[in-house]
Design a protein around this motif. Structure first.
Motif, PDB file in Angstrom:
ATOM      1  N   ALA A  69      -2.930  65.898  11.505  1.00  0.00           N
ATOM      2  CA  ALA A  69      -2.465  67.250  11.847  1.00  0.00           C
ATOM      3  C   ALA A  69      -3.483  68.291  11.405  1.00  0.00           C
ATOM      4  N   LEU A  70      -3.997  68.128  10.178  1.00  0.00           N
ATOM      5  CA  LEU A  70      -4.977  69.082   9.652  1.00  0.00           C
ATOM      6  C   LEU A  70      -6.267  69.013  10.465  1.00  0.00           C
TER       7      LEU A  70
ATOM      8  N   ALA B  54      -9.133  72.300  16.757  1.00  0.00           N
ATOM      9  CA  ALA B  54      -8.663  73.204  17.811  1.00  0.00           C
ATOM     10  C   ALA B  54      -9.153  74.627  17.543  1.00  0.00           C
ATOM     11  N   GLU B  55      -9.169  75.018  16.256  1.00  0.00           N
ATOM     12  CA  GLU B  55      -9.681  76.359  15.901  1.00  0.00           C
ATOM     13  C   GLU B  55     -11.138  76.509  16.312  1.00  0.00           C
TER      14      GLU B  55
ATOM     15  N   GLU C  45      -1.679  69.259   5.298  1.00  0.00           N
ATOM     16  CA  GLU C  45      -1.342  68.280   6.338  1.00  0.00           C
ATOM     17  C   GLU C  45       0.136  68.391   6.687  1.00  0.00           C
TER      18      GLU C  45
ATOM     19  N   SER D  27      -6.756  67.870  13.603  1.00  0.00           N
ATOM     20  CA  SER D  27      -6.710  68.367  14.980  1.00  0.00           C
ATOM     21  C   SER D  27      -6.534  69.876  15.007  1.00  0.00           C
ATOM     22  N   SER D  28      -5.827  70.460  14.025  1.00  0.00           N
ATOM     23  CA  SER D  28      -5.698  71.918  14.068  1.00  0.00           C
ATOM     24  C   SER D  28      -7.021  72.602  13.699  1.00  0.00           C
ATOM     25  N   LEU D  29      -7.772  72.014  12.747  1.00  0.00           N
ATOM     26  CA  LEU D  29      -9.063  72.625  12.396  1.00  0.00           C
ATOM     27  C   LEU D  29     -10.057  72.496  13.558  1.00  0.00           C
TER      28      LEU D  29
ATOM     29  N   ARG E 196     -10.957  69.465  21.361  1.00  0.00           N
ATOM     30  CA  ARG E 196      -9.743  68.661  21.476  1.00  0.00           C
ATOM     31  C   ARG E 196     -10.124  67.201  21.383  1.00  0.00           C
TER      32      ARG E 196
ATOM     33  N   ARG F 169       0.752  71.638   8.615  1.00  0.00           N
ATOM     34  CA  ARG F 169       0.245  71.605  10.004  1.00  0.00           C
ATOM     35  C   ARG F 169       1.006  70.610  10.866  1.00  0.00           C
ATOM     36  N   GLU F 170       1.743  69.696  10.214  1.00  0.00           N
ATOM     37  CA  GLU F 170       2.550  68.744  10.986  1.00  0.00           C
ATOM     38  C   GLU F 170       3.712  69.447  11.662  1.00  0.00           C
ATOM     39  N   GLY F 171       3.935  70.688  11.301  1.00  0.00           N
ATOM     40  CA  GLY F 171       4.998  71.435  11.951  1.00  0.00           C
ATOM     41  C   GLY F 171       6.157  71.765  11.031  1.00  0.00           C
TER      42      GLY F 171
END
Ligand code: ATP
Ligand code: ZN
Length: 292
Positions: A126-127, A133-134, A76, A129-131, A138, A79-81
């Motif tokens: 964060a985790l 998005a993969e 997390e 939304s990125s998973l 959205r 993936r938060e940046g």
């Protein structure tokens, strides 16, 4: 100072196993009264006991060299940046759970695509939304620190993304698990800046002990009697065994005693297959420590 500091969870699902693992590596600690900082006796490794969510930050800030935390929490933060990487040194195999998407029983949401544009309550925005998005989805994240499972009932989200191990909490809240996004377990992480070289030898020693403990936990010592002419077949049936030791049996020249360390789980099916191949007097015993 030439000591290694390890952050572990103070109290929660990972605490006991984290401490137990380090104790199995031969570490002993003088427990301080406030219980936050435990000084390592005999071996220069100290503990800092904190909330699990604080462990990534503690490593990023260099307050501790190592930390044991769920991959869900470490990822997390990544993936938060956060640009610097927390290096996963070892997957420790406990604290297993899955980050799953769940929806209300009668929501009509049945596939990931249906979640496009939906609101998802989670402690892992964060985790999640990125998973998603993969997977080409959205969705809007609604961040909640806890009790995520009540969000759909309150009308603040259409679905949730939460950690699940048995699913009891989901069922109690009339939610159905729709998809598993990520399988997590506890892992040993290292701070992003290299451990100073004077500590490196100590770190390597600790890791060698840890590997020994992790391997021993999986491994079994198997002893059996085997017909000499079936030795090859029987060795192949032993899961993850290398170079068994063979000993003559005085009472029976056609059979030998075979001892081997199996580095993979030994199931009843394996024993039945061994028996079928002619093995007898099969004994499986746990391995306590292992080195080299
Ligand atoms: P803290 O007070 O340290 O913040 P916490 O309540 O956030 O604790 P725990 O519930 O103890 O955390 O969970 C710690 C970790 O255990 C989780 O981050 C996850 O990696 C793992 N875990 C294993 N099974 C589950 C589960 N069913 N639900 C939640 N976490 C689980
Ligand atoms: Zn926490």
């Amino acid at each position: 100072m030439n000591r290694i500091r390890v952050a572990i969870q103070k109290s929660g699902r990972l605490s006991e196993r984290s401490l137990g693992l380090l104790q199995n590596c031969g570490l002993r600690f003088a427990r301080s009264k406030d219980k936050l900082y435990w000084y390592g006796q005999d071996f220069p490794v100290d503990l800092l006991l904190v909330r699990d969510d604080d462990i990534p930050r503690i490593l990023l800030d260099g307050v501790c060299d190592l930390g044991i935390v769920g991959q869900n929490i470490a990822l997390e933060v990544m993936r938060e940046g956060e640009e610097r990487e927390l290096e996963e040194l070892r997957n420790l195999g406990f604290g297993r759970c899955r980050l799953s998407l769940a929806v209300p029983e009668k929501s009509g949401i049945s596939s990931l695509a249906d979640l496009d544009g939906c609101r998802i309550a989670t402690s892992y925005p964060a985790l999640t939304s990125s998973l998603l998005a993969e997977r080409g989805v959205r969705a809007e994240m609604v961040k909640l620190a806890g009790s995520v499972e009540i969000a759909p009932g309150l009308g603040i989200a259409d679905a949730i993304s939460d950690l699940v191990s048995t699913g009891t909490t989901l069922r109690a809240n009339h939610l159905v698990e729709m998809a598993v996004l990520f399988e997590s377990s506890a892992a040993l992480y290292c701070r992003p800046e290299r451990v100073p070289s004077k500590k490196q030898a100590l770190l390597n020693r600790l890791l060698a002990r840890l590997d020994g403990v992790l391997q021993a936990a999986e491994s079994k010592y198997v002893m059996l009697h085997a017909p000499r002419d079936a030795l090859e077949e029987i060795t192949l049936l032993l899961p993850g065994a290398e170079h068994p030791s063979l000993m003559d049996l005085e009472s029976d020249p056609d059979r030998v005693a075979l001892h081997a360390v199996c580095r993979e789980a030994v199931f009843w099916e394996h024993l039945e297959a061994l028996k079928g191949a002619g093995a007898s007097a099969i004994l499986v015993v746990p391995v306590e420590k292992m080195l080299g």
